[in-house]
Scaffold this active site. Structure first.
Site, PDB file in Angstrom:
ATOM      1  N   SER A 180      61.818  -6.264  65.586  1.00  0.00           N
ATOM      2  CA  SER A 180      60.652  -6.274  66.390  1.00  0.00           C
ATOM      3  C   SER A 180      60.273  -5.109  66.894  1.00  0.00           C
ATOM      4  O   SER A 180      59.296  -3.813  66.204  1.00  0.00           O
ATOM      5  CB  SER A 180      61.007  -7.309  67.565  1.00  0.00           C
ATOM      6  OG  SER A 180      59.911  -7.330  68.862  1.00  0.00           O
ATOM      7  N   HIS A 194      61.505 -15.530  65.886  1.00  0.00           N
ATOM      8  CA  HIS A 194      60.817 -14.504  66.110  1.00  0.00           C
ATOM      9  C   HIS A 194      62.632 -13.728  65.604  1.00  0.00           C
ATOM     10  O   HIS A 194      63.161 -12.629  65.398  1.00  0.00           O
ATOM     11  CB  HIS A 194      60.424 -14.177  66.843  1.00  0.00           C
ATOM     12  CG  HIS A 194      59.956 -12.367  67.247  1.00  0.00           C
ATOM     13  ND1 HIS A 194      59.548 -11.268  66.364  1.00  0.00           N
ATOM     14  CD2 HIS A 194      60.905 -11.540  68.208  1.00  0.00           C
ATOM     15  CE1 HIS A 194      59.913 -10.547  67.493  1.00  0.00           C
ATOM     16  NE2 HIS A 194      60.095 -10.133  67.829  1.00  0.00           N
TER      17      HIS A 194
END
Length: 463
Positions: free
Chosen positions: A234, A439
């Site tokens: 990320s 995620h």
């Protein structure tokens, strides 16, 4: 607007690293615990899930249309998870509720499982003191970098069998775990204090421009190596793209960069909370900065107390906290390790500057991967132009491997494809072969070894 208002209140409460000890806080929280809506959440799991969907569905259509061009909004409940989950959550959470790993710090955690661990401090060009952790090995140097609100802990809290740092150490690598400025491990500066607003005047731009080079060079100095393999998750990918484009000399030092859930372009972000925050981000950041709230979700007594109140009072409280995460990152019950939730909540969040979040909000609005927007006059003063410049991704010559998934609400496949075309040297693209992978699953999923590490091991061995 009610949802946005609630989010603002939560953010203002959780952002402030200087609010500890305010006596009025208890008076503020007490009525919330008696609120009929919050009490209703403590019912059955199916009732809670239904209430969650109702909450999201009541966002006015006009706001939804203004926030996203997508025809379909993400749905929290699907045919896969509308089930009675109570028994499963009770059993699995009960197994993990007394796990001491939730209270151990990262060095204690690594040592507990028989791995050697070293602690190192490095000072950046602009004075931040960053803490790094190393699991020494005889193989090539491998550097791990966490995402927003994360820390080095992210790569070990999944457990000794699933944690990426452990798996890579068993693979023979010399594993280095980085920590960005401002998180719980890197809250020092040569002359600034965390109480100073200027301490928090940074985004992931500065992390890429100063933090990564300082930590990478330090790892070279201590290991004797001249190249390393980099794995970012990320924000750990965003900051790498900044470093490799703004300081291109570092491309020669990276033999391979692996991007887990790469975040650069964000126009297709599906998370309703993130899109709501992005739409009002400039105003929210201006207000919070103006009243001295510069830190976002720090690892302090206030946030720990809130986590204790919201996430440790019972099974349904844990489910509530987890679903708040789902509303941000995407919903995947199959890969959720419920037993390990107490450990996860014991180590995250780790804090960041509010400006980091504001910068991401700008990416969503601008549809570009570019530097921080200070407004017309600020941009002219800093950049010599009215709009902030884009990062030149064509300057990145280090080999890049992209790992992405269909159900990641923060790194949408369309945005990853755009990144693929912008980068100059992508050598591998891997879509997780599981439809609902989200995620956080890149770090904490049950089948991380199968879905992530098997492919990662092969890619690393090729460079």
């Amino acid at each position: 607007m009610i949802v946005t208002g609630i989010i603002h209140i939560v953010l203002l409460l959780s952002c402030n690293g200087q609010l500890e000890g305010i006596p009025q806080l208890q008076e503020l929280i007490r009525p919330l615990t008696k609120n009929p809506f919050l009490q209703s959440i403590a019912g059955t799991s199916s009732d809670f899930l239904a209430d969650s969907v109702e909450l999201v569905s009541h966002i006015p259509i006009a706001i939804a249309r203004a926030l996203t061009p997508l025809d379909v909004w993400p749905v929290l409940v699907s045919h896969r998870n509308v089930v009675d989950l109570t028994d499963r959550f009770v059993k699995e959470l009960d197994l993990g509720s007394k796990n001491e790993d939730a209270t151990l710090n990262i060095t204690e955690l690594i040592s507990k499982y028989g791995y050697p661990v070293e602690t190192h401090d490095v000072v950046t060009e602009d004075g931040y003191v960053l803490r790094m952790f190393r699991i020494p090995g005889n193989g090539s140097v491998l550097f791990l970098m966490h995402g927003l609100l994360g820390s080095a802990d992210d790569f070990v809290v999944a457990g000794v069998e699933s944690g990426l740092a452990y798996q890579l150490s068993r693979g023979g690598y010399d594993v280095w775990l980085g920590n960005a400025r401002g998180n719980k491990h890197s809250r020092r500066h040569t002359h600034l204090r965390p109480l100073d607003s200027k301490f928090w005047d940074f985004t992931w731009h500065e992390i890429g421009l100063y933090d990564l080079p300082a930590m990478i060079d330090y790892a070279f100095e201590k290991s004797g190596s001249t190249t390393l393999k980099y794995i970012g998750h990320s924000q750990g990918t965003s900051s790498f793209f900044v470093m490799a484009s703004e300081r291109p000399e570092y491309n020669e030092k990276i033999s391979l960069m692996v991007a887990l859930s790469p975040v650069a372009f964000m126009s297709h972000v599906r998370s309703p909370i993130i899109r709501l925050l992005a739409s009002e981000g400039p105003l929210l950041y201006t207000i919070s900065n103006g009243i001295g709230i510069n830190e976002f979700l720090p690892d302090n007594k206030l946030v720990k107390t809130l986590k204790s109140l919201l996430c440790s009072v019972g099974v349904m409280s844990e489910i509530l906290c987890n679903n708040l995460l789902f509303l941000i990152v995407g919903f995947d019950l199959e890969q959720l390790n419920v037993t390990n939730l107490p450990v996860l909540f014991g180590h995250v969040p780790s804090g960041s500057s509010a400006k980091q979040l504001a910068h991401y909000g700008q990416l969503i609005i601008s549809d570009e991967f570019r530097k921080y927007d200070y407004g017309t006059h600020g941009n002219l003063r800093r950049y010599g132009k009215t709009f902030p410049p884009r990062y030149n991704l064509r300057r990145i010559s280090a080999p890049v491997s992209l790992f992405y998934s269909d159900a990641d609400w923060l790194a949408h496949p369309a945005d990853v494809r755009r990144l693929l075309h912008e980068l100059g040297n992508v050598v591998d693209v891997y879509k997780i072969p599981y439809k609902y992978f989200n995620h956080l699953d890149f770090l904490f999923s049950k089948d991380c070894k199968i879905l992530i590490y098997e492919r990662l091991r092969k890619v690393l061995q090729s460079f």
